[in-house]
Scaffold this active site. Structure first.
Site, short mmCIF file in Angstrom:
data_model
loop_
_atom_site.label_atom_id
_atom_site.label_comp_id
_atom_site.label_asym_id
_atom_site.label_seq_id
_atom_site.Cartn_x
_atom_site.Cartn_y
_atom_site.Cartn_z
N GLY A 8 3.06 2.10 10.83
CA GLY A 8 4.03 3.19 10.67
C GLY A 8 4.79 3.53 11.94
O GLY A 8 5.46 4.56 12.00
N GLU A 60 -6.57 4.66 8.28
CA GLU A 60 -6.33 6.09 8.00
C GLU A 60 -7.59 6.73 7.41
O GLU A 60 -7.85 7.91 7.65
CB GLU A 60 -5.11 6.23 7.07
CG GLU A 60 -3.82 5.93 7.85
CD GLU A 60 -2.70 5.34 7.03
OE1 GLU A 60 -2.75 5.40 5.79
OE2 GLU A 60 -1.76 4.79 7.65
N ASN A 95 0.87 -1.18 0.00
CA ASN A 95 0.00 0.00 0.00
C ASN A 95 0.91 1.23 0.00
O ASN A 95 1.55 1.52 1.00
CB ASN A 95 -0.89 -0.03 1.25
CG ASN A 95 -1.73 1.23 1.40
OD1 ASN A 95 -1.80 2.05 0.50
ND2 ASN A 95 -2.36 1.37 2.56
N TRP A 96 0.93 1.92 -1.13
CA TRP A 96 1.83 3.08 -1.24
C TRP A 96 1.28 4.30 -0.51
O TRP A 96 1.97 5.29 -0.38
CB TRP A 96 2.05 3.44 -2.72
CG TRP A 96 2.81 2.41 -3.51
CD1 TRP A 96 3.45 1.31 -3.01
CD2 TRP A 96 3.05 2.41 -4.92
NE1 TRP A 96 4.05 0.62 -4.04
CE2 TRP A 96 3.83 1.27 -5.22
CE3 TRP A 96 2.68 3.25 -5.97
CZ2 TRP A 96 4.24 0.96 -6.52
CZ3 TRP A 96 3.09 2.94 -7.26
CH2 TRP A 96 3.86 1.81 -7.54
N LYS A 97 0.04 4.26 -0.09
CA LYS A 97 -0.60 5.42 0.55
C LYS A 97 -0.41 6.65 -0.35
O LYS A 97 -0.42 6.50 -1.58
CB LYS A 97 -0.06 5.61 1.98
CG LYS A 97 -0.15 4.30 2.78
CD LYS A 97 0.11 4.46 4.23
CE LYS A 97 -0.01 3.10 4.92
NZ LYS A 97 0.14 3.17 6.36
N GLU A 132 -4.99 -4.92 10.66
CA GLU A 132 -3.94 -3.92 10.84
C GLU A 132 -4.17 -3.19 12.17
O GLU A 132 -4.94 -2.22 12.22
CB GLU A 132 -3.96 -2.91 9.70
CG GLU A 132 -3.69 -3.51 8.34
CD GLU A 132 -3.12 -2.46 7.37
OE1 GLU A 132 -2.03 -2.73 6.86
OE2 GLU A 132 -3.75 -1.42 7.16
N SER A 164 3.94 -2.34 10.24
CA SER A 164 5.40 -2.39 10.39
C SER A 164 6.02 -3.71 9.94
O SER A 164 7.00 -4.18 10.51
CB SER A 164 5.81 -2.07 11.84
OG SER A 164 5.39 -0.76 12.19
N HIS A 205 -9.43 1.24 5.39
CA HIS A 205 -8.12 1.41 6.02
C HIS A 205 -8.27 2.33 7.23
O HIS A 205 -9.05 3.28 7.21
CB HIS A 205 -7.12 1.99 5.01
CG HIS A 205 -5.71 1.90 5.51
ND1 HIS A 205 -5.22 2.77 6.45
CD2 HIS A 205 -4.71 1.02 5.24
CE1 HIS A 205 -3.96 2.44 6.73
NE2 HIS A 205 -3.63 1.38 6.01
N GLY A 261 3.06 -1.15 4.27
CA GLY A 261 3.07 0.27 3.94
C GLY A 261 4.49 0.73 3.64
O GLY A 261 5.02 0.52 2.55
N GLY A 262 5.14 1.32 4.62
CA GLY A 262 6.45 1.96 4.44
C GLY A 262 7.47 1.07 3.73
O GLY A 262 8.16 1.52 2.81
P1 13P Z 1 3.31 0.22 7.67
O1 13P Z 1 3.80 -1.03 7.02
O2 13P Z 1 4.05 1.46 7.22
O3 13P Z 1 3.26 0.09 9.17
O4 13P Z 1 1.79 0.46 7.18
C1 13P Z 1 0.90 -0.59 7.24
C2 13P Z 1 -0.33 -0.20 6.51
O5 13P Z 1 -1.08 0.67 6.94
C3 13P Z 1 -0.60 -0.86 5.22
O6 13P Z 1 -1.89 -0.59 4.78
#
Ligand code: 13P
Length: 261
Positions: free
Chosen positions: A181, A105, A13-15, A175, A221, A103, A242-243
């Site tokens: 993150g 967020e 997920n590149w956000k 999640e 993470s 998600h 994510g990251g």
């Molecule tokens: P991180 O891997 O950066 O913790 O993010 C997870 C995430 O929200 C994937 O959708």
């Protein structure tokens, strides 16, 4: 990951990162690096921002790549006066396979309720997209001992009135918000306990056959250094990253999770 009926999924997920030119460079690197054995073992999914989807589609199509992709969100509406929204049929036209829905967020910053998540799940299904539904508790909820109850109520809400034949191909991503993150990863046992609880809930809402087919991912993470022990859990079928997925080399190592320490 023990059930051979469920293919593992590694989803990036590149956000709100990576512009469409950077997306082209990223996809070319994946195309160059991934081999048939990788695709045979693991489904690779990318969730780019809307503005990158056309670039991703062009590379996947031109090079006949087995990488799949989806949108990070979807409108609950089919079409019309909804400025800023993107419909399921628009995503399907770009050959998206998935829609990431709910998600944390989006729940936190855009006030998405379980009802809206449920409407988006139905919108995805209507456009022949597979919903990847994100659920998980905040730190407060975990500390109060209600993590499982809270997360299962999100699962129930997201799937309200959704027929079983759509649920068995859906993906649930657990999640925990406190692990996103933050560098703080849930223990493999926490990931397993929640994944099993979700599977048992789906068995109760539908039946065991559906529960055995649904793929359940862990997110929060995930990195190359911790993916293997997470993937060793019997009810964890993959990761939503994510990251660490922003770096194609790191994401490639995650995709090759059995080779990691
Ligand atoms: P991180 O891997 O950066 O913790 O993010 C997870 C995430 O929200 C994937 O959708």
């Amino acid at each position: 990951m023990t059930n051979e009926n469920r293919q593992p999924v590694m989803a990036g997920n590149w956000k709100m990162n990576v512009n469409h030119l950077e997306a082209i460079a990223y996809m070319n690197k994946m195309a160059f690096s991934l081999v048939d054995a990788d695709y045979a073992r693991t489904e690779v999914v990318i969730f780019p921002p809307f503005t990158d989807l056309r670039s991703v589609q062009t590379i996947v199509d031109a090079d006949h790549l087995s990488i799949t992709y989806g949108a990070q969100d979807i409108s609950a509406h089919e079409a019309g006066a909804y400025t800023g929204e993107v419909s399921g049929s628009m995503l399907k036209k770009l050959k998206a396979k998935y829609a990431l829905i709910g998600h944390s967020e989006r729940r936190a910053h855009h006030n998405e309720s379980d009802e809206l998540v449920n409407a988006k799940v139905k919108a995805a299904i209507k456009s022949d997209l597979i919903p990847m539904i994100a659920v998980g508790e905040t730190l407060d909820i975990r500390q109060s001992g209600n993590a499982i109850e809270h997360t299962l109520s999100q699962v129930t809400g997201a799937l309200k009135d959704v027929r079983s034949n759509y649920v068995d191909e859906s993906v649930i991503a657990y999640e925990p918000v406190w692990a996103i993150g933050t560098g703080e990863v849930a223990t493999p046992q926490d990931a397993q306990d929640m994944s099993l609880a979700i599977r048992e809930k789906i068995s109760k809402l539908y039946n065991q056959e559906v529960a055995d087919k649904v793929r359940i991912l862990y997110g929060g993470s995930v990195k190359a250094g911790n993916v293997k022990t997470i993937m060793e859990q019997p009810d964890v079928d993959g990761a939503l990253v994510g990251g660490a997925a922003l770096d194609p080399d790191e994401f490639l190592r995650i995709i090759r999770w059995p080779d990691q320490p």
